[in-house]
Write a protein that holds these residues in place. Sequence first.
Motif, PDB file in Angstrom:
ATOM      1  N   SER A 153       0.806  -1.226   0.000  1.00  0.00           N
ATOM      2  CA  SER A 153       0.000   0.000   0.000  1.00  0.00           C
ATOM      3  C   SER A 153       0.838   1.274   0.000  1.00  0.00           C
ATOM      4  N   SER A 154       1.918   1.285   0.757  1.00  0.00           N
ATOM      5  CA  SER A 154       2.768   2.475   0.851  1.00  0.00           C
ATOM      6  C   SER A 154       4.128   2.282   0.207  1.00  0.00           C
ATOM      7  N   CYS A 155       4.597   1.036   0.178  1.00  0.00           N
ATOM      8  CA  CYS A 155       5.963   0.763  -0.266  1.00  0.00           C
ATOM      9  C   CYS A 155       6.033   0.164  -1.661  1.00  0.00           C
ATOM     10  N   GLY A 156       4.886  -0.240  -2.227  1.00  0.00           N
ATOM     11  CA  GLY A 156       4.876  -0.770  -3.584  1.00  0.00           C
ATOM     12  C   GLY A 156       4.968  -2.269  -3.688  1.00  0.00           C
ATOM     13  N   SER A 157       5.303  -2.957  -2.592  1.00  0.00           N
ATOM     14  CA  SER A 157       5.360  -4.417  -2.623  1.00  0.00           C
ATOM     15  C   SER A 157       5.168  -4.961  -1.219  1.00  0.00           C
ATOM     16  N   LEU A 158       4.767  -6.232  -1.151  1.00  0.00           N
ATOM     17  CA  LEU A 158       4.514  -6.864   0.147  1.00  0.00           C
ATOM     18  C   LEU A 158       5.788  -6.908   0.989  1.00  0.00           C
ATOM     19  N   LEU A 159       6.911  -7.238   0.349  1.00  0.00           N
ATOM     20  CA  LEU A 159       8.209  -7.267   1.022  1.00  0.00           C
ATOM     21  C   LEU A 159       9.071  -6.156   0.426  1.00  0.00           C
ATOM     22  N   PRO A 160       9.016  -4.963   0.992  1.00  0.00           N
ATOM     23  CA  PRO A 160       9.637  -3.793   0.361  1.00  0.00           C
ATOM     24  C   PRO A 160      11.143  -3.919   0.137  1.00  0.00           C
ATOM     25  N   THR A 161      11.832  -4.719   0.952  1.00  0.00           N
ATOM     26  CA  THR A 161      13.273  -4.866   0.742  1.00  0.00           C
ATOM     27  C   THR A 161      13.579  -5.990  -0.239  1.00  0.00           C
ATOM     28  N   GLY A 162      12.560  -6.748  -0.629  1.00  0.00           N
ATOM     29  CA  GLY A 162      12.761  -7.875  -1.538  1.00  0.00           C
ATOM     30  C   GLY A 162      13.226  -9.140  -0.845  1.00  0.00           C
ATOM     31  N   ARG A 163      13.275  -9.113   0.499  1.00  0.00           N
ATOM     32  CA  ARG A 163      13.749 -10.263   1.259  1.00  0.00           C
ATOM     33  C   ARG A 163      12.802 -10.574   2.411  1.00  0.00           C
ATOM     34  N   LEU A 164      12.759 -11.859   2.800  1.00  0.00           N
ATOM     35  CA  LEU A 164      11.957 -12.253   3.947  1.00  0.00           C
ATOM     36  C   LEU A 164      12.570 -11.763   5.252  1.00  0.00           C
ATOM     37  N   ARG A 165      13.875 -11.683   5.295  1.00  0.00           N
ATOM     38  CA  ARG A 165      14.574 -11.229   6.502  1.00  0.00           C
ATOM     39  C   ARG A 165      15.691 -10.258   6.139  1.00  0.00           C
ATOM     40  N   ASP A 166      15.885  -9.294   7.013  1.00  0.00           N
ATOM     41  CA  ASP A 166      17.015  -8.379   6.921  1.00  0.00           C
ATOM     42  C   ASP A 166      17.610  -8.229   8.315  1.00  0.00           C
ATOM     43  N   VAL A 167      18.870  -7.835   8.366  1.00  0.00           N
ATOM     44  CA  VAL A 167      19.470  -7.434   9.629  1.00  0.00           C
ATOM     45  C   VAL A 167      19.599  -5.923   9.594  1.00  0.00           C
TER      46      VAL A 167
ATOM     47  N   ALA B  43       0.108 -10.301  10.819  1.00  0.00           N
ATOM     48  CA  ALA B  43      -0.391 -11.645  10.550  1.00  0.00           C
ATOM     49  C   ALA B  43       0.145 -12.170   9.222  1.00  0.00           C
ATOM     50  N   THR B  44       0.223 -11.294   8.235  1.00  0.00           N
ATOM     51  CA  THR B  44       0.767 -11.684   6.931  1.00  0.00           C
ATOM     52  C   THR B  44       2.223 -12.111   7.063  1.00  0.00           C
ATOM     53  N   ALA B  45       2.996 -11.357   7.833  1.00  0.00           N
ATOM     54  CA  ALA B  45       4.414 -11.671   8.001  1.00  0.00           C
ATOM     55  C   ALA B  45       4.602 -13.037   8.649  1.00  0.00           C
ATOM     56  N   VAL B  46       3.900 -13.286   9.754  1.00  0.00           N
ATOM     57  CA  VAL B  46       4.150 -14.537  10.478  1.00  0.00           C
ATOM     58  C   VAL B  46       3.657 -15.752   9.705  1.00  0.00           C
ATOM     59  N   LEU B  47       2.770 -15.537   8.735  1.00  0.00           N
ATOM     60  CA  LEU B  47       2.323 -16.650   7.892  1.00  0.00           C
ATOM     61  C   LEU B  47       3.417 -17.133   6.943  1.00  0.00           C
ATOM     62  N   MET B  48       4.375 -16.266   6.639  1.00  0.00           N
ATOM     63  CA  MET B  48       5.373 -16.594   5.629  1.00  0.00           C
ATOM     64  C   MET B  48       6.530 -17.378   6.247  1.00  0.00           C
ATOM     65  N   ASP B  49       6.698 -18.599   5.803  1.00  0.00           N
ATOM     66  CA  ASP B  49       7.779 -19.446   6.294  1.00  0.00           C
ATOM     67  C   ASP B  49       9.122 -18.779   6.014  1.00  0.00           C
TER      68      ASP B  49
END
Length: 350
Positions: free
Chosen positions: A170-184, A284-290
């Motif tokens: 909605s604000s960032c243009g994609s579900l995972l704005p960094t393109g990764r499931l995890r970042d540090v 909820a969307t985040a925790v659903l993603m393995d």
Amino acid sequence: MNTGVRCMVMRGGTSKGAYFLAGDLPSDPAGRDDLLLRVMGTPDPRQIDGIGGAHPLTSKVAVVSPAARPGADVDYLFLQLGVDEPTVSDRQNCGNLLAGVGPFAVERGLVAAGDGRTSVRIRMVNSQSVATATFPTPGGAAGYDGETAISGVPGTAAPILLDFAETEGSSCGSLLPTGRLRDVVDGVEVTCVDNGMPVVVAAASGLGVTGYESPDELDALRGRVQSLRLRAGELMGLGDVAAASVPKTTLLAPPRDGGTICTRTFIPLRVHTSIGVLGAVSVATAVLMDGAVGHDLAEFPPPGVPMSVEHPTGRLDVRVELDGLTVRRSSIVRTARKLFDGTVFPRSRP
């Protein structure tokens, strides 16, 4: 403005705000924002000379108008006003005030009430996504009485079903704005997600807390959270978020009250006494993603049963359907109530 401005004050979900028809406000955004700050009593920590409630959850405005384009019945612009700082932000949605938009549209004659129930398609102008609100309209009028209880609100009220479409990115243009499931980020493992609300999700243990603390006990983390979200905001494509209300930051822990996941959310630096609607949808969307942060902490319900997001004052049930990394549907049940309808008088300019 000596004659005042027509205004309705409503509780929407676990928030409270002032609802206006766009035609009753100045058309120039700068003039509109100046007026709303004076209506709310901002800047002042107590908002003593306005109708704001001295907290971000009660310093909110909904601006509603007939839909400008096909595909919706009304347009809804959400504005988050500061309390002790004279800020007005349109960089996020508010799913709690959204709960009151359908009834408000009926109250103001923008939408005709149906026979017993009414559905209103609402374009959330902040993100250009659409939500459908379905609620009781007994006798052709918005009904507020009912048996639905939501955590953080005393008593019960009529249920309002909110179905969301196209909130992904909605604000960032994609579900995972960094393109990764995890970042540090800033030394902490996070998942950056945007399904209606940009949220930085982190395990509470990653910031040295349990995730079960009270909001007051987490105040000491404000500086740490600000450092984290400033860096995450840049990675999410939001630029400098120092003065912005997004992204939110949500700390996760295993559930301990029969829910799916336990949360503590900073909005953006004060700890929410519950959790925002679209913030809960994103979490909820985040925790659903393995593979995402929090997936291994969650206790998932059986298929077809909503996920229950625990927060400091209870739980919020959310339905999210994913097809891989694509959101198929999100929905939630809220309540709302008309508190006051009349004329509000803004304070004069200094």
